[in-house]
Design a protein around this motif. Structure first.
Motif, PDB file in Angstrom:
ATOM      1  N   GLU A  70       0.806  -1.222   0.000  1.00 31.95           N
ATOM      2  CA  GLU A  70       0.000   0.000   0.000  1.00 31.95           C
ATOM      3  C   GLU A  70       0.839   1.271   0.000  1.00 31.95           C
ATOM      4  O   GLU A  70       0.356   2.329  -0.366  1.00 31.95           O
ATOM      5  CB  GLU A  70      -0.982  -0.017   1.171  1.00 31.95           C
ATOM      6  CG  GLU A  70      -2.223  -0.764   0.743  1.00 31.95           C
ATOM      7  CD  GLU A  70      -3.219  -1.006   1.832  1.00 31.95           C
ATOM      8  OE1 GLU A  70      -2.781  -1.209   2.995  1.00 31.95           O
ATOM      9  OE2 GLU A  70      -4.408  -1.006   1.513  1.00 31.95           O
ATOM     10  N   GLU A  75      -5.059   1.193  -6.149  1.00 34.72           N
ATOM     11  CA  GLU A  75      -6.063   0.366  -6.839  1.00 34.72           C
ATOM     12  C   GLU A  75      -5.644  -1.106  -6.811  1.00 34.72           C
ATOM     13  O   GLU A  75      -5.703  -1.808  -7.834  1.00 34.72           O
ATOM     14  CB  GLU A  75      -6.259   0.823  -8.282  1.00 34.72           C
ATOM     15  CG  GLU A  75      -6.790   2.247  -8.412  1.00 34.72           C
ATOM     16  CD  GLU A  75      -6.797   2.725  -9.870  1.00 34.72           C
ATOM     17  OE1 GLU A  75      -7.059   1.906 -10.768  1.00 34.72           O
ATOM     18  OE2 GLU A  75      -6.530   3.912 -10.077  1.00 34.72           O
ATOM     19  N   PRO A  77      -6.018  -4.781  -6.578  1.00 36.44           N
ATOM     20  CA  PRO A  77      -7.206  -5.635  -6.657  1.00 36.44           C
ATOM     21  C   PRO A  77      -7.158  -6.764  -5.619  1.00 36.44           C
ATOM     22  O   PRO A  77      -6.086  -7.113  -5.114  1.00 36.44           O
ATOM     23  CB  PRO A  77      -7.135  -6.203  -8.071  1.00 36.44           C
ATOM     24  CG  PRO A  77      -5.690  -6.166  -8.430  1.00 36.44           C
ATOM     25  CD  PRO A  77      -5.083  -5.019  -7.672  1.00 36.44           C
ATOM     26  N   LEU A  78      -8.331  -7.300  -5.337  1.00 35.24           N
ATOM     27  CA  LEU A  78      -8.447  -8.389  -4.365  1.00 35.24           C
ATOM     28  C   LEU A  78      -7.500  -9.540  -4.704  1.00 35.24           C
ATOM     29  O   LEU A  78      -6.876 -10.146  -3.821  1.00 35.24           O
ATOM     30  CB  LEU A  78      -9.906  -8.873  -4.350  1.00 35.24           C
ATOM     31  CG  LEU A  78     -10.214 -10.007  -3.375  1.00 35.24           C
ATOM     32  CD1 LEU A  78     -10.004  -9.555  -1.943  1.00 35.24           C
ATOM     33  CD2 LEU A  78     -11.655 -10.499  -3.584  1.00 35.24           C
ATOM     34  N   GLU A  79      -7.388  -9.835  -6.017  1.00 30.54           N
ATOM     35  CA  GLU A  79      -6.536 -10.961  -6.430  1.00 30.54           C
ATOM     36  C   GLU A  79      -5.087 -10.792  -5.930  1.00 30.54           C
ATOM     37  O   GLU A  79      -4.415 -11.769  -5.640  1.00 30.54           O
ATOM     38  CB  GLU A  79      -6.465 -11.092  -7.963  1.00 30.54           C
ATOM     39  CG  GLU A  79      -7.702 -11.643  -8.603  1.00 30.54           C
ATOM     40  CD  GLU A  79      -8.573 -10.519  -9.142  1.00 30.54           C
ATOM     41  OE1 GLU A  79      -8.521  -9.398  -8.553  1.00 30.54           O
ATOM     42  OE2 GLU A  79      -9.286 -10.748 -10.122  1.00 30.54           O
ATOM     43  N   TRP A  81      -4.053  -9.501  -3.135  1.00 30.04           N
ATOM     44  CA  TRP A  81      -3.961  -9.928  -1.733  1.00 30.04           C
ATOM     45  C   TRP A  81      -4.057 -11.442  -1.634  1.00 30.04           C
ATOM     46  O   TRP A  81      -3.368 -12.076  -0.836  1.00 30.04           O
ATOM     47  CB  TRP A  81      -5.054  -9.258  -0.893  1.00 30.04           C
ATOM     48  CG  TRP A  81      -4.941  -7.752  -0.899  1.00 30.04           C
ATOM     49  CD1 TRP A  81      -5.809  -6.871  -1.459  1.00 30.04           C
ATOM     50  CD2 TRP A  81      -3.878  -6.966  -0.328  1.00 30.04           C
ATOM     51  NE1 TRP A  81      -5.366  -5.583  -1.288  1.00 30.04           N
ATOM     52  CE2 TRP A  81      -4.192  -5.602  -0.591  1.00 30.04           C
ATOM     53  CE3 TRP A  81      -2.699  -7.256   0.366  1.00 30.04           C
ATOM     54  CZ2 TRP A  81      -3.369  -4.552  -0.184  1.00 30.04           C
ATOM     55  CZ3 TRP A  81      -1.880  -6.199   0.772  1.00 30.04           C
ATOM     56  CH2 TRP A  81      -2.216  -4.887   0.507  1.00 30.04           C
ATOM     57  N   GLN A  82      -4.920 -12.021  -2.491  1.00 27.29           N
ATOM     58  CA  GLN A  82      -5.058 -13.490  -2.462  1.00 27.29           C
ATOM     59  C   GLN A  82      -3.757 -14.165  -2.911  1.00 27.29           C
ATOM     60  O   GLN A  82      -3.295 -15.131  -2.291  1.00 27.29           O
ATOM     61  CB  GLN A  82      -6.209 -13.922  -3.381  1.00 27.29           C
ATOM     62  CG  GLN A  82      -7.558 -13.510  -2.838  1.00 27.29           C
ATOM     63  CD  GLN A  82      -8.671 -13.692  -3.875  1.00 27.29           C
ATOM     64  OE1 GLN A  82      -8.436 -13.594  -5.080  1.00 27.29           O
ATOM     65  NE2 GLN A  82      -9.884 -13.948  -3.391  1.00 27.29           N
ATOM     66  N   ARG A  85      -1.117 -13.811  -0.209  1.00 27.36           N
ATOM     67  CA  ARG A  85      -1.327 -14.737   0.927  1.00 27.36           C
ATOM     68  C   ARG A  85      -0.862 -16.141   0.565  1.00 27.36           C
ATOM     69  O   ARG A  85      -0.264 -16.833   1.361  1.00 27.36           O
ATOM     70  CB  ARG A  85      -2.803 -14.753   1.323  1.00 27.36           C
ATOM     71  CG  ARG A  85      -3.046 -15.599   2.561  1.00 27.36           C
ATOM     72  CD  ARG A  85      -4.240 -15.151   3.282  1.00 27.36           C
ATOM     73  NE  ARG A  85      -5.236 -14.813   2.259  1.00 27.36           N
ATOM     74  CZ  ARG A  85      -6.538 -14.922   2.409  1.00 27.36           C
ATOM     75  NH1 ARG A  85      -7.022 -15.296   3.537  1.00 27.36           N
ATOM     76  NH2 ARG A  85      -7.373 -14.619   1.444  1.00 27.36           N
ATOM     77  N   ASN A 207      -7.623  -7.133 -17.227  1.00 29.44           N
ATOM     78  CA  ASN A 207      -8.649  -8.125 -16.931  1.00 29.44           C
ATOM     79  C   ASN A 207      -8.897  -8.987 -18.164  1.00 29.44           C
ATOM     80  O   ASN A 207      -9.243  -8.453 -19.213  1.00 29.44           O
ATOM     81  CB  ASN A 207      -9.942  -7.391 -16.531  1.00 29.44           C
ATOM     82  CG  ASN A 207     -10.876  -8.306 -15.779  1.00 29.44           C
ATOM     83  OD1 ASN A 207     -10.597  -9.487 -15.622  1.00 29.44           O
ATOM     84  ND2 ASN A 207     -11.995  -7.753 -15.352  1.00 29.44           N
TER      85      ASN A 207
END
Ligand code: TXA
Ligand code: MG
Length: 362
Positions: A70, A75, A77-79, A81-82, A85, A207
């Motif tokens: 960060e 911007e 995207p959720l992906e 962070w996934q 992890r 995308n």
């Protein structure tokens, strides 16, 4: 300049050199990197000089944990962070949007002291790192020494692979010293790299997400998190005139040993027979083959890649094998190549590029 060789007890010293704008060779689980303070444009400039790297080829930033994303990206995207992890720390680089400075930050910058290290661009990350793109590659490496060094330095570390541009990436401190002795401040010896090919690069600013470079995280594993994913044409094909890859570095011929390479694809036994039938009688032809065929080419310089079915071992040994061929001074290299499943896709990609896509299917 004398290049210091540092060990596991010298992380503090390495961090200090980086903070002062110096250049340090860093061990990662993929390959050795050539690190500099990624927020210091002058230091980063030194990387391009030491490697002889084209200025239009951006660098990736190394951080010690995902929370740092960060600071430098927006911007997200959720992906992302996934993926972080699941695969961080580890051999995955994500392309994300650079964070722009807020109006307050810009104002503060104008008021503050100016020195040669100040950069005024609209992004937090200097343009010299990103080659002026509005995206940046972010990676959290798994090597404990390098993570400790980044933590201590307290800055993101810009680091390309630690080879001279165009040469195979270094997978030992010794290989890096061969290319960089006298050109950089220090190299931290963290032992041989466990993965041996560079990180997988996935672009998350489009995308569906797009695979830009196959690497240490197999594509099949990315699929399990991402679902849909596009593959950049530069991964599998030689680009035509005027075609631009999404990862600028993919347009160059990297990983190149000095001699031309012929890559042999397909069934390993048929491949070994093909090489035996086509290799010249002289010791100027070298062979990179699977362990099973080590005795098939007497009189020829030889590098064994590992067992035919063990593409992880092949990944670990590939760049050393290419360097070994340079050392033997061969004039032609015949190289066996695994199939493209798992880490085999990264091995195939590096061999294809080393050969300029000179591939024989058997
Ligand atoms: O495993 C690795 O990734 C190693 C270790 C040291 O971390 N580093 C590495 O860096 O391989 P380098 O510079 O040799 O390769 C990075 C690649 C280049 O092809 C570059 O063009 C691409 O990443 N790249 C960097 N920033 C990019 C961006 N914003 N968009 C697209 N491609 C980018
Ligand atoms: Mg490289």
């Amino acid at each position: 300049m004398k290049t210091e060789l540092l060990g596991p007890l010298d992380t503090g010293r390495a961090a200090q050199i980086l903070q002062r704008g110096g250049l340090v060779g860093l061990p990662t689980e993929t390959v050795y990197g050539l690190g500099a303070d990624g927020l210091n444009p002058l230091a980063v400039q030194g990387i391009f000089q030491a490697k002889g790297r084209p200025q239009d080829n951006p660098l990736i930033l190394h951080i010690p944990d995902p929370t740092w994303l960060e600071r430098y990206c927006e911007e997200i995207p959720l992906e992302a962070w996934q993926l972080a992890r699941r695969f961080w720390p580890g051999p995955l680089t994500m392309i994300l949007k650079c964070r722009r400075r807020t109006p307050e930050e810009l104002e503060e910058l104008k008021q503050g002291p100016v020195c040669s290290m100040t950069h005024f661009g609209p992004h937090i990350i200097p343009d010299v790192v990103t080659a002026g793109l509005d995206t940046v590659g972010m990676r959290c490496p798994a090597h404990p020494l390098t993570r400790a060094i980044i933590q201590e330095a307290g800055v993101p570390i810009a680091a390309p692979s630690g080879n001279t541009s165009g040469r195979p990436s270094p997978t030992t401190a010794q290989h890096m010293l061969e290319d960089m002795d006298g050109k950089i401040d220090a190299i931290v010896d963290g032992g041989p790299c466990q993965v041996g090919v560079e990180s997988t690069i996935v672009d998350l600013t489009c995308n569906p997400p797009r695979l830009l470079r196959p690497g240490g995280v197999p594509m099949e594993e990315l699929h399990s998190v991402l679902g849909g994913m596009a593959i950049d044409p530069a991964v599998t094909h030689q680009l035509g005139e005027g075609e631009q890859p999404r990862a600028p570095g993919m347009k160059y011929r990297p990983y190149a040993p000095k001699a031309p390479v012929t890559v042999i694809k397909g069934d390993p036994v048929r491949g070994a027979i093909y090489i035996r039938d086509h290799i010249s009688d002289t010791h100027w032809d070298g062979v990179i083959c699977f362990d099973e065929f080590a005795n098939w080419f007497p009189g020829h310089p030889l590098e064994c890649l590992g067992a035919a079915r063990d593409s992880w071992e092949q990944a670990r040994k590939l760049f050393a094998a290419l360097r070994g061929m340079d050392e033997a001074g061969v004039k032609h290299i015949w190289a066996q190549c695994p199939d493209s499943s798992g880490i085999g896709l990264a091995v195939t990609n590096r061999l294809n590029k080393a050969s300029g896509f000179h591939i024989v299917e058997v």
